[in-house]
Every structure is written in C-alpha cells, then in structure tokens.
Enzyme design. Sequence first.
Site, mmCIF file in Angstrom:
data_model
loop_
_atom_site.group_PDB
_atom_site.id
_atom_site.type_symbol
_atom_site.label_atom_id
_atom_site.label_comp_id
_atom_site.label_asym_id
_atom_site.label_seq_id
_atom_site.Cartn_x
_atom_site.Cartn_y
_atom_site.Cartn_z
ATOM 1 N N ASP A 56 43.584 43.000 44.501
ATOM 2 C CA ASP A 56 42.392 43.032 43.658
ATOM 3 C C ASP A 56 42.237 41.644 43.017
ATOM 4 O OD1 ASP A 56 40.475 43.390 41.701
ATOM 5 O OD2 ASP A 56 41.122 45.428 41.222
ATOM 6 N N HIS A 85 41.682 14.349 45.916
ATOM 7 C CA HIS A 85 40.517 15.233 45.849
ATOM 8 C C HIS A 85 39.285 14.553 46.418
ATOM 9 C CE1 HIS A 85 41.087 19.179 43.863
ATOM 10 N NE2 HIS A 85 42.293 18.671 43.749
ATOM 11 N N LYS A 127 43.127 43.389 33.899
ATOM 12 C CA LYS A 127 42.099 42.390 34.215
ATOM 13 C C LYS A 127 41.550 41.663 32.990
ATOM 14 C CE LYS A 127 40.950 45.139 38.228
ATOM 15 N NZ LYS A 127 40.016 45.969 38.943
ATOM 16 N N GLU A 182 38.822 25.759 48.333
ATOM 17 C CA GLU A 182 39.144 24.561 47.563
ATOM 18 C C GLU A 182 39.977 23.605 48.419
ATOM 19 O OE1 GLU A 182 41.116 25.047 43.798
ATOM 20 O OE2 GLU A 182 41.245 22.893 43.508
#
Length: 686
Positions: A573, A671, A497, A365
């Site tokens: 993770d 951006h 998660k 990004e």
Amino acid sequence: MDRIARAKESEENAKGHVTYATCVGTRLPLPSYKIVADVLKLRSPLVPPATANTHAHTNDESSTSFTPWKIIIITNTTSTKKGEFLLLSLSCAGIFYMDTFRRLPKPLRSTAPHGNLRKRKHSAVVDDRSPSTAPKASDALPLPLHLTNAVFFTLFFSVAYYLLHRWRDKIRNSIPLHIVTLSEIAAIVSLIASFIYLLGFFGIDFVQSFIARASHDVWELNDTNPNYLINEDHRLVTCPPANISTKTNIVSAPPKLPASEPIITPLASEEDEMIVNSIVNGTIPSYSLESKLGDCKRAAAIRREALQRMTGRSLEGLPLEGFDYGSILGQCCEMPVGYVQIPVGIAGPLLLDGREYSIPMATTEGCLVASTNRGCKAIYLSGGATSVLLKDGMTRAPVVRFGTTTRAAELKFFLEDPHNFDALAVVFNRSSRFARLQGIQCSIAGKNLYIRFSCSTGDAMGMNMVSKGVQNVLEFLESDFADMDVIGISGNFCSDKKPAAVNWIEGRGKSVVCEAIIKEEVVKKVLKTDVALLVELNMLKNLAGSAVAGALGGFNAHAGNIVSAIFIATGQDPAQNVESSHCITMMEAVNDGKDLHISVTLPSIEVGTVGGGTQLASQSACLNLLGVMGACKESPGSYSRLLATIVAGSVLAGELSLMSAIAAGQLVKSHMKYNRSSKDVSKAAS
Ligand code: ADP
C-alpha cells in the site's frame, strides 16, 4: 526656508514614510515660475531586487522594476506657503504609499483578484510561502490603517471643495482656468493621490467582484451542459464559488481550460455503443458495468470511451490492453479505465544476512536506482549487511466512549490486566488462523478510551485481519461493558498512513534494524568520499538538521525514496510509505577511525506478501524475484518479515550512496546528468 530645502524636507518626509524609497531631486528654473521636477524612484519594500527576479512565475514586471514618478511643481516664488508644502508632502506620501500598496509580491501561480490585497491588510491571513513576520504594505505607514483611510478621505473631499471654490472665483473674475497657483497644483496632486488611494483601496475590489463573477458564470455555463450532468460524477460541485478566493486569500479561481472537442472512438459492437451513450446520458451508472456485463475488460473499455466523450479529453497514452482487469475486481481498484506504467529498475545484488537479492524499484526519479545500486556495491564489497527484526505486530485502535471517566478507566484496567489477556486473545484470534494477539495498550482522553490492539498477521500486511479481530473483541466486551459506545473501529491511535509518534516509539508492522561496516578503501573508491566527512554530515544533517526541522521519524536522508519504490514494485500500500519510511540513520567511524559503521532503524515497516496488490501479476513477479511471493507454507509470516528486512537493507544502501554523494558534493551534478530530460518538453507536449 528656501524651496530646495523644503523640497529636500519633503523628500525626507517621504523617506520617513516608506522605508525603501529613494528620492532624487532636480530643479529647473523658468522666468516667472519655477519648475521643480522631482524624479522619485520607488522600489517595492517587499521584494528586494536580487530576489525579485527569481519569482519567474509572477510575470509582473511592475512588481520588480523601478518606476519613476515625475511631479512638476509650478510655483510663483512669492506665493509659496508652508501649508502648500504640507499638502505636497502628503501627496508624495500618498503616491509613495500607493506604490508600496500595489507592489505586494503576487502569490505564485495565483490569479487572485487585486481586491485580495485589501483583505490581506485587514486580516491576519498571509501567503503560506511568506513568513508571518514578512513586512506588510501597511508597515510603511506612520499611522494605523483606519486613520490613513480617514486622512485620505478628508484630504480628497477638502481639496475637492477647495478646487471647486477656487475655480468658481476664477470664472467670476474671468481668470483663465489653466493658470494655476502652487496651492492649486498642490490641491490637484493631493486630489489625484487621494483618489488613486481610495480607488485602489475600495474600487478595485468592487470591479474585481464583477470580473470574478463573470468568470464563474463561464464555469456554470459549461457545467449545465447536459453531457456533464452525470449523477455519480457530481461535476457541478467541482468549481469553487468565486468568493472563496477573496475570503481565503490563498485559493485562486480555477484556470479556464481550453475548449475540447468531443472524442469518439469506434467501439466493438453496436451494443457497446448503446451502453456508452447510456453512461454519457446518466441512465447507467459507470460503477455497475462489471456486474452488468460480467466482463471486466469490456467494462473498462466502455467506461473509458464514455469518459473520453464526457470530458472531451483523450486517454491515448494510458494503456487499456495488456492488463487483467478481473484480478483487481473487488480488491484493488474500482471503475478502472486503464493502468499507469511505471518503470521498474533493479538495484543490487544486495548482500544481506549472507544472501543476495536483486531489488526491484518502481520509480520515475532518475538517479534513484543507480544510487541505490552503488550503495549495494559498497555493501557487497565490504562483506554485506546484517539485519535484525525486532518486532512484528500490526495495530488497530478503536475509540469507545463511556458516560463517565471512571467507566472508561475500568475498561482500561480490565484490558491491561494480564489475567484477562488469554480470554481476549482467544476471542481476537478467531478472526484468522494467522492473527495472534500480542498486546493491548490503552490511552484515555476524558470519557473516551483508545485501545491499541497489536497482533501478528502471518504474511499479510494485516490491516483487514486485525480489524476483524478488534471487531470480535468489541462484541465480546459488550456483555460486561454494555454502556460502552463504539465511536469508531479506528480512533487514529493505530496509527495508519499518518505520521505519529506512537508508531515511531512503539513500532507498527515490522521493526527492523540493519547495519554494515564499510571499508575505508570502499568509501574512497566506490563512494568517492571519506569516513570522517560522512560521519560529520550524518550528525549535522540526519540528526541535528532533522531536530532543527522538528522531524518525526525523519532522521535520514531519503528512506522514503527507497521504501516507496519497493512498495510500488511489490504491491504494497503506497500510502503506508508515511510510517514505513520512519528511519534513523547512524554513522560512526570504527576500526581506529578507518572504516564506517552505518545503521538504519525503521520501527514501522508495513509490508505483506499476500493480500492487496501483492497478488497482481507484475507485483507478484517482483516479489518472486526476491523469493517472497505469496504465503510461506512452512513458516507463515517468514516471507513478509524477510521482505521487511530487504526493505531495510535497501534503505541502508540508499542512505550510504546519497550521503556519500552529498559529502562529495556530487548531488547536483549527477541529478543534472540523469534526472533532467534533454528533450524539448514544449515540443513534446504539442
Ligand atoms: P490484509 O489483512 O493485509 O489486508 P488480506 O486480508 O487481504 O490481507 O489477505 C490476507 C488473506 O490471506 C487472509 O484471508 C488469510 O487467511 C490469507 N492467507 C493465506 N496465507 C496466509 C499467510 N501465510 N499469512 C497471512 N494470511 C494468509
């Protein structure tokens, strides 16, 4: 009533039936007949013109454009009757209705058959991008749908009967068939309108069922190619049956892929060639290559080649060389065929608790690293940030079931009794020299008990460790609670998660709070905004805005961005980004309103410096950069705790910079500059 007035009445009727329809009427006189041409312009009631064009994906001009409908009525002045205009009105209403019926906005990227439209009317299933209160085509009807159907059925058969009757009379009386009266014209229009309605309602679904079946057949033919019949791949089930799309209204038929050429790359030896063929034929399972060959790199190369031949798709661009496939065996990834490259950028130095850190961030990004870097600079120039680790405990919560709620409650009381804790801790801690039981929290749902064990895990993130400890305790409990039925080692009260209030409130992994006071001149010169604007934006966006959105742990601007980038760089993770990104960002004007106090509180950062992906070469290098690689010998657990505070400090920098960009109105500008490729993507693809 003269014809013009009646024509107007007919227009009014039509407007009444379709809210957004507009009618423009003109009149053309003829010697003995009069032609009234009504040019009816319709607009879909569901797609306002201003927004319609934004649906660039639809590619369906008809869904947005105006369509003129011209109805020519030739009438003998004397033969006009009320009944004829009634029929005419009905016909107009039918055509109006057909238009609204046809112009429902198409789902984005959907290739769902038109027949779905009928299902949409019958069921409550709606496009998930549309609010449930969105107007439906049937809203435009004055009658319920089944009554409308009945009206059109009746209309169709009655006018058909009428016309046949009339034409039989004409033939008998030798009147030319093309000379028609107003009543016949009205009947013809009604017949056509009702026919189109019935065809649209019932016919298209029928036709589409053939088209859908045909496209499904194409997939089936491909799938029966013996080259695809590899047991472990189960490719035959990947194509959903065609009727799924008509039932759910959301799932569309998979796109037809262009035909692919077999790809054959020469291999190192004839033996490898034979192994590739065996995998393609299904005689050797792909997963067994590492154990059969004893060479992980060779196994990956052979698997990759077999995959290319089976799929006809090239993996060029996915590197094979330059990776230690032995390092992931049995720990990080099964059946490798290469590795994905993610660039790592460096933000910092982050001045945190008196030490400087260069933050590795793996991301694609644009702006993210640059923005975090700016936040680090603002923190640095203001004297640095401070962090406090509030808690450090990984959790696992099995679910067990009893015959009665009383028994489930008995176990709850037993586990939560402080007198029993030491005995349980001894059993639990046998799992590892680093695992130390901290607490047990129970929650009952009927006869089922959810037991949330919490323990410190040294420098490991700790899921394996805590699971082993839980297993030990469950075995120990079997003697006193023989009627306990262990349903699952994880009962989701952990909670891993998934966003869950229990992690947000109780914490999981490391709970960290981090703060900094940013000086007024730094806010102005580095962050290009001012304190009052930032405080107001934080209140309205991160607090009130998130409350409006019903956020769970999402009271921040983009904690997930920084957490994910550091997680990927340091071998954490990535899926635990879900709860690790829970964060509340607070801002307040201090020192007489001149300076900015900013804090981030992250109650469930799940990180480790040993185990999992942390031991891989690239990830170890990033941990090494932070000075937290591997296990801390002197004080086990110090590295993982330090890593958690660095994550929180980086989130602080990220929040500061993004919030400033938004407050200063720079977000879109930056951006456009850094996150938009100027390359011609279509050329790049070809
Ligand atoms: P996790 O529990 O996060 O999945 P692993 O079980 O994969 O982690 O890795 C932890 C392993 O590392 C354990 O076998 C543990 O004995 C070992 N280890 C060595 N030093 C440490 C340490 N300082 N902290 C935690 N574990 C350590």
